[in-house]
Enzyme design. Structure first.
Site, PDB file in Angstrom:
ATOM      1  N   THR A  90       0.863  -1.187   0.000  1.00 30.49           N
ATOM      2  CA  THR A  90       0.000   0.000   0.000  1.00 30.49           C
ATOM      3  C   THR A  90       0.900   1.237   0.000  1.00 30.49           C
ATOM      4  O   THR A  90       1.884   1.289   0.735  1.00 30.49           O
ATOM      5  CB  THR A  90      -0.900  -0.007   1.260  1.00 30.49           C
ATOM      6  OG1 THR A  90      -1.639  -1.234   1.266  1.00 30.49           O
ATOM      7  CG2 THR A  90      -1.868   1.162   1.260  1.00 30.49           C
ATOM      8  N   THR A 128      -1.366  -9.862  -6.199  1.00 35.09           N
ATOM      9  CA  THR A 128      -2.665  -9.191  -6.173  1.00 35.09           C
ATOM     10  C   THR A 128      -2.446  -7.767  -6.646  1.00 35.09           C
ATOM     11  O   THR A 128      -1.644  -7.034  -6.084  1.00 35.09           O
ATOM     12  CB  THR A 128      -3.224  -9.159  -4.735  1.00 35.09           C
ATOM     13  OG1 THR A 128      -3.282 -10.496  -4.276  1.00 35.09           O
ATOM     14  CG2 THR A 128      -4.610  -8.580  -4.714  1.00 35.09           C
ATOM     15  N   CYS A 272      -3.194  -9.906   2.944  1.00 38.41           N
ATOM     16  CA  CYS A 272      -4.094  -9.533   1.847  1.00 38.41           C
ATOM     17  C   CYS A 272      -5.360  -8.795   2.230  1.00 38.41           C
ATOM     18  O   CYS A 272      -5.753  -7.857   1.545  1.00 38.41           O
ATOM     19  CB  CYS A 272      -4.486 -10.777   1.072  1.00 38.41           C
ATOM     20  SG  CYS A 272      -3.124 -11.475   0.139  1.00 38.41           S
TER      21      CYS A 272
END
Length: 468
Positions: A90, A128, A272
């Site tokens: 992030t 991801t 996740c």
């Protein structure tokens, strides 16, 4: 011979490639990473990650058709299919800070693939990633391609840590997303042939690129939402005298809902869930959907509330102060059967107790002292950068000791916090535990693993999640 190369030797790349090598002996699989210590560990008897069954799989294939190397460019150049399984942390600053995924590592991997390739390649997104990442990667590859054709596929992983090898052997589904063009469909077919060595055809789902990318974020958001839903109910159960385990059992018997992911706890963790929901929130905001973004934000808010509630309960129960009191923390990993501590609720709980000047004695059967100390010193989101870019291990913290035995952690403690549902914590000799503790002896069960009535008979003051 088909050659597969995977960039990134982490929790996803390592186990996935090991299983592909085991199931496809005629395919050469090489896992590459720039971090030499990690590759050395994959080539040793002590693998860098703990996962039941992984050791056996690696030992069967390593040196035959499974290799681990730091020579990234050589193996990428030779491969027919390149999996990219790099960190997508992030962002901590700039546009989308605190929500958006940082694609720095992905982009540099794509540029390197374009630079070193001398033959056509299928490039597979395994990390991801936000929806439409494939489009950005495609642009980088096509603008640098020097006459070489690159086809992008999305093949998200749906592994649960602790059962990753079983999940790989018998997946619920394998999802492959590609362009709806002849080249895209041909690439999908090539990857499908790899998985078809052991996965039944009806479990290999083929979609367009965007559906595959979004399916991964959506799956994790739905799972996390269930945990936050039952945790929200646990707070109501405590307030009303209901028992959350009875409520969740009752809900779970409804065939439309089912029993999975309905265990109330101190909160969800793992690499996740939070990251993917924040990503989903950011995508919704960027696409002008603030109501949808706020809906998903609430899942994380309830998770943070649950951890804060747990800390407040510990402090208020122990006569409103834990200053100078020894508290045993049993378990640090985010769940049992893994050594993974990423986003584990134990971090926030420990920091909360340390903020109130408690002395912590921490025991987890799979997490090292160095890892625990790093986690307690790290800023939010730092954990998701490669190890060499993370802060150095901190100097020791006088309020924290890490021990290698549960009884040692508990000795002379005023309270015990059970943070991970390791089986051994159910089977401790709790009479021996009680005798070694300061009185009154408190147990705060953040995973609802102990028999509350038995412990109360011994003399403990017990608090569990979602019942009185």
């Amino acid at each position: 011979m088909v050659k597969i190369c995977c960039i990134g030797a982490g929790y996803v790349g390592g186990p996935t490639m090991a299983v592909i090598a085991l199931k496809c002996p005629e395919i050469e699989v090489v896992v590459v990473d720039i971090a030499a210590p990690r590759i050395n560990a994959w080539n040793s008897d002590h693998l860098p990650i703990y996962e039941p069954g992984l050791d056996d799989v690696v030992k069967q294939c390593r040196g035959k058709n499974l290799f681990f190397s730091t020579d990234v460019e050589k193996h990428v150049a030779e491969a027919d299919i390149v999996f990219v399984s790099v960190n997508t942390p992030t962002k901590t600053q700039g546009l989308g800070a605190g929500k958006a995924a940082d694609l720095t590592y992905w982009e540099s991997a794509a540029r390197m693939i374009a630079d070193v390739s001398k033959s056509d390649k299928i490039v597979v997104e395994k990390s991801t990633v936000p929806v439409k990442t494939a489009e950005a990667i495609e642009r980088i590859l096509t603008h640098n391609r020097k006459g070489i054709n690159f086809t992008i596929l999305s093949n998200p992983e749906f592994l649960a840590e602790g059962t990753a090898i079983a999940d790989l052997f018998k997946p619920d589904r394998v999802l492959i997303g590609g362009r709806e063009t002849p080249e895209g469909q041909k690439a999908i077919h090539s990857l499908k042939n790899v998985y078809a060595h052991w996965v039944p055809e009806d479990r290999i789902l083929c979609t367009n690129l965007w559906s595959a990318e979004l399916s991964k974020l959506a799956a994790n958001a739905f799972l996390a939402q269930r945990i936050s839903s039952v945790n929200a109910m646990s707070a109501l159960c405590e307030a009303t005298g209901a028992d959350v385990s009875q409520v969740s059992h009752s809900i779970g018997t409804d065939s439309r809902i089912g029993p999975k992911f309905l265990n109330a706890s101190v909160g969800f963790g793992g690499s996740c869930f939070q990251k993917d929901i924040l990503n989903l929130v950011y995508i919704c905001e960027c696409n002008g959907l603030p109501e949808v973004a706020n809906y998903w934000k609430q899942v994380i808010k309830v998770n943070d509330y649950q951890k804060m509630r747990f800390v407040n309960r510990v402090v208020s129960s122990m006569f409103n102060t834990v200053s100078g009191k020894k508290i045993a923390i049993l378990g640090f990993a985010f769940k049992k059967d893994t050594g993974d501590t990423r986003e584990t609720p134990a971090i926030d709980v420990c920091k909360g107790l340390l903020g109130d000047k408690a002395k912590l004695s921490i025991y987890d059967p799979q997490v090292t002292e160095d890892q625990i100390m790093r986690d307690l010193a790290m800023k939010k989101f730092d954990w998701d950068h490669p190890a060499h870019l993370q802060p150095l291990s901190p100097t020791s913290n006088k309020q924290v000791s890490v021990v290698w035995d549960a009884y040692e952690a508990i000795k002379d403690a005023h309270g015990i916090c059970i943070m991970t549902e390791w089986d051994e914590f159910k089977n401790l000799d709790y009479q021996k535990v009680y005798d070694s503790m300061q009185k009154p002896a408190f147990i705060f069960d953040g995973r609802n693993v102990v028999n509350v009535n038995k412990l109360r008979e011994i003399g403990f003051i017990v608090y569990s999640i979602g019942n009185l």
